[in-house]
Design an enzyme around this catalytic site. Structure first.
Site, PDB file in Angstrom:
ATOM      1  N   GLU A  84      -7.062  42.254  -8.648  1.00 30.06           N
ATOM      2  CA  GLU A  84      -8.170  43.213  -8.555  1.00 30.06           C
ATOM      3  C   GLU A  84      -7.653  44.582  -8.111  1.00 30.06           C
ATOM      4  O   GLU A  84      -6.835  44.677  -7.196  1.00 30.06           O
ATOM      5  CB  GLU A  84      -9.198  42.689  -7.555  1.00 30.06           C
ATOM      6  CG  GLU A  84     -10.394  43.603  -7.335  1.00 30.06           C
ATOM      7  CD  GLU A  84     -11.304  43.104  -6.223  1.00 30.06           C
ATOM      8  OE1 GLU A  84     -12.438  43.591  -6.136  1.00 30.06           O
ATOM      9  OE2 GLU A  84     -10.876  42.230  -5.430  1.00 30.06           O
ATOM     10  N   LYS A  95     -17.556  44.511 -13.056  1.00 35.21           N
ATOM     11  CA  LYS A  95     -18.157  43.603 -12.079  1.00 35.21           C
ATOM     12  C   LYS A  95     -19.667  43.769 -12.074  1.00 35.21           C
ATOM     13  O   LYS A  95     -20.182  44.889 -12.064  1.00 35.21           O
ATOM     14  CB  LYS A  95     -17.575  43.891 -10.692  1.00 35.21           C
ATOM     15  CG  LYS A  95     -17.891  42.844  -9.633  1.00 35.21           C
ATOM     16  CD  LYS A  95     -17.128  43.150  -8.344  1.00 35.21           C
ATOM     17  CE  LYS A  95     -17.360  42.079  -7.295  1.00 35.21           C
ATOM     18  NZ  LYS A  95     -16.625  42.362  -6.052  1.00 35.21           N
ATOM     19  N   CYS A 119     -13.280  39.093  -7.882  1.00 39.09           N
ATOM     20  CA  CYS A 119     -13.398  38.835  -6.448  1.00 39.09           C
ATOM     21  C   CYS A 119     -14.434  37.755  -6.168  1.00 39.09           C
ATOM     22  O   CYS A 119     -14.355  36.654  -6.693  1.00 39.09           O
ATOM     23  CB  CYS A 119     -13.704  40.141  -5.718  1.00 39.09           C
ATOM     24  SG  CYS A 119     -13.577  40.011  -3.907  1.00 39.09           S
TER      25      CYS A 119
END
EC number: 2.3.1.269
Length: 533
Positions: free
Chosen positions: A290, A354, A407
């Site tokens: 990430e 995301k 994540c």
């Protein structure tokens, strides 16, 4: 056991509160990095006995009669979440001068809020309470329903759901493929609480017997699933070799604006082009963690050129990065926490943003209201990311399809979109350096493994540091890199499970299980009331 249960039931005041907190904290020993799942038996047995004694005075109103159960469940939850989430404070100490003020909110405030769910679970259970097995079913019903609510209410935070305590090893994870972690949670609470029946003669045999049957089925299905023949790698496509890179860069260095960003970039590149260990095949796909790119990649053509110089034409790089969207003159640009797919010519050929951001980490919920109320410190927390409207499946040139989860998106079992049915593997990029060498990264990794089992897909996981790993579709660790170790692992992409179960089926089974334990609790309650009358 009857004497011990009697003592727990009658304990009162400060000792009772302390015992409830301790009971919750003991349960955390079942979670990573400990994995001592037997601790949950102690935890929930104590909770049942404490709820047996959660009685109000005869003159109490309806709410007054429920208050002792709520406080017992809340104290249990507070102990569980403080012991299980204290490591969140580590992230605030990385820039302590600016964020140390929020430490009590992270290590006490969040657990106090999450404990409300367990307080309400205890209330629901107490409303259906009876003697014998009925109260065990009532507790499973209450916790199952509230863990489901915790998975999505107030943006959702299903971290450390009770079911994870019943899945420390792959043998014990396989039931999640059929009933999901929430279904496992309901049955796990029933089994974990069943020893409380040893403290009474009422319903001991059927309750313990049913718990043994559930546990036996859990293990038997695990053995069966782990011995099923595997599908061909990646559903019959050419099986690529995937290199997972873990650079192990200190979070302080990543946050230091004076740090040499090129050195960080070079470290990723260097690990990517190292020769395979033991003369293995050159990697076809390279995965970085990430936000691995320490600058805006689309504004840095030199970085793309350097990637092209290091990669062969048929190699693919997948990396976490910040993506910027220009909104036009006079309008602030939008920033996204993203994953890029870059080919061997240095061209960006795919991306996914995301969709589920971290509250108070990547964005501030209710920012306008907090600012209006004058809570300036909260409004000034770092963040500023925008959430994508949808998640994009990453299709690589060779036809391999990856389902990207950035994540903590991987902790949400109910947020998998229908596109995951087309995927060959789950891709999880993360950065657990925020939390140091605490239980946090290991808890995160367990939840990622269980997602792989639920979906019946292999997991490709790259962390800046934490646990980077390749996990097969049954949750087995094939190769990995431990916390704070720099390096890479190469693995051949394996296939999905023989028969993948759809999320809608798992949800149906969850509600069926909830209905069954609820029915047992209601029938037992009705029988209990008739006996009392």
């Amino acid at each position: 056991m009857e004497r011990l249960s009697g003592k727990v039931i009658l304990v009162w005041g400060f000792k009772r509160a302390l015992l409830a907190i301790l009971a919750g904290a003991i349960g955390v020993l079942a979670l990573p990095p400990f994995g001592f799942f037997a601790a949950m038996f102690v935890s929930f047995t104590l909770l049942v006995w404490l709820l047996d004694g959660a009685a109000a005075g005869p003159d109490s109103g309806f709410l007054g009669r429920l208050w002792p159960a709520f406080t017992t469940g809340w104290l249990f939850g507070f102990g569980y979440f403080v012991a299980g989430l204290w490591w969140l404070g580590h992230a605030l100490l990385i820039d302590a001068d600016q964020f140390a003020w929020a430490l009590p909110l992270a290590i006490l405030g969040l657990p106090a809020f999450l404990a409300i769910f367990y307080g309400v679970a205890a209330v629901l259970a107490r409303l259906l309470w009876s003697d014998g097995m009925g109260r065990i079913a009532a507790l499973a019903f209450g916790f199952g329903l509230l863990e489901w609510l915790r998975s999505f209410l107030f943006t959702g935070f299903p971290w450390n759901a009770i079911g994870y305590g019943a899945m420390p090893i792959p043998l014990m994870m396989q039931s999640a493929h059929v009933i999901g972690v929430l279904g496992v949670t309901v049955l796990a609470v029933f089994v974990f609480a069943a020893p409380a029946l040893l403290g009474t003669r009422q319903g001991r045999v059927p309750g313990i017997g049913l718990a043994v049957l559930i546990a036996a089925a859990h293990f038997a299905y695990g053995y069966y699933a782990l011995n099923l023949p595997a599908l061909p790698p990646a559903a019959g496509k050419a099986a690529p070799v995937v290199r997972i890179v873990q650079p192990a860069i200190d979070q302080e260095a990543k946050m230091d604006t004076a740090a040499d960003r090129n050195a960080i970039f070079d470290k990723h590149l260097s690990l990517s082009v190292q020769p395979p260990v033991n003369g293995g095949k050159r990697p076809d796909i390279i995965v970085w963690p990430e936000t691995a790119i320490p600058f805006i990649l689309t504004d840095n053509q030199d970085a793309l050129t350097r990637i092209a110089d290091q990669l062969d034409d048929d190699q693919i790089l997948i990396t976490g990065a910040v993506r910027v969207e220009d909104m036009g003159p006079g309008v602030e640009p939008r920033y996204y926490n993203s994953v890029y797919v870059i080919d061997g010519r240095g061209q960006i050929i795919g991306a996914s943003d995301k969709t589920h951001l971290v509250p108070f980490g990547e964005y501030v919920p209710f920012e306008n209201i907090l600012g209006y109320l004058g809570i300036e410190n909260v409004v000034e927390l770092p963040g500023g990311f925008s959430a994508a409207a949808s998640r994009q499946l990453l299709t690589l040139p060779d036809g391999i399809k990856l389902y990207p989860l950035i994540c903590y998106e991987i902790i949400f079992p109910n947020e998998m979109t229908p596109e995951i049915r087309q995927a060959d593997a789950i891709l999880n990029v993360t950065n657990d350096a925020w939390f140091g060498d605490t239980p946090g990264p290991y808890q995160h990794f367990l939840q990622a493994r269980v997602r792989a089992v639920e979906q019946g897909l292999p997991l490709i996981r790259s962390a800046n540091t934490g646990v980077s790993a390749y996990v097969d579709a049954h949750g087995r660790l094939i190769s990995g890199i431990d916390f704070n170790e720099q390096g890479f692992v190469d693995s051949t992409l394996s296939g999905a499970t023989v028969s993948r179960i759809d999320d809608s089926v798992r949800k149906t089974y969850f509600w069926l299980i909830i209905g069954i334990v609820g029915m047992i609790a209601v029938i037992s309650r009705m029988g209990f009331i008739s006996r009392v009358n």
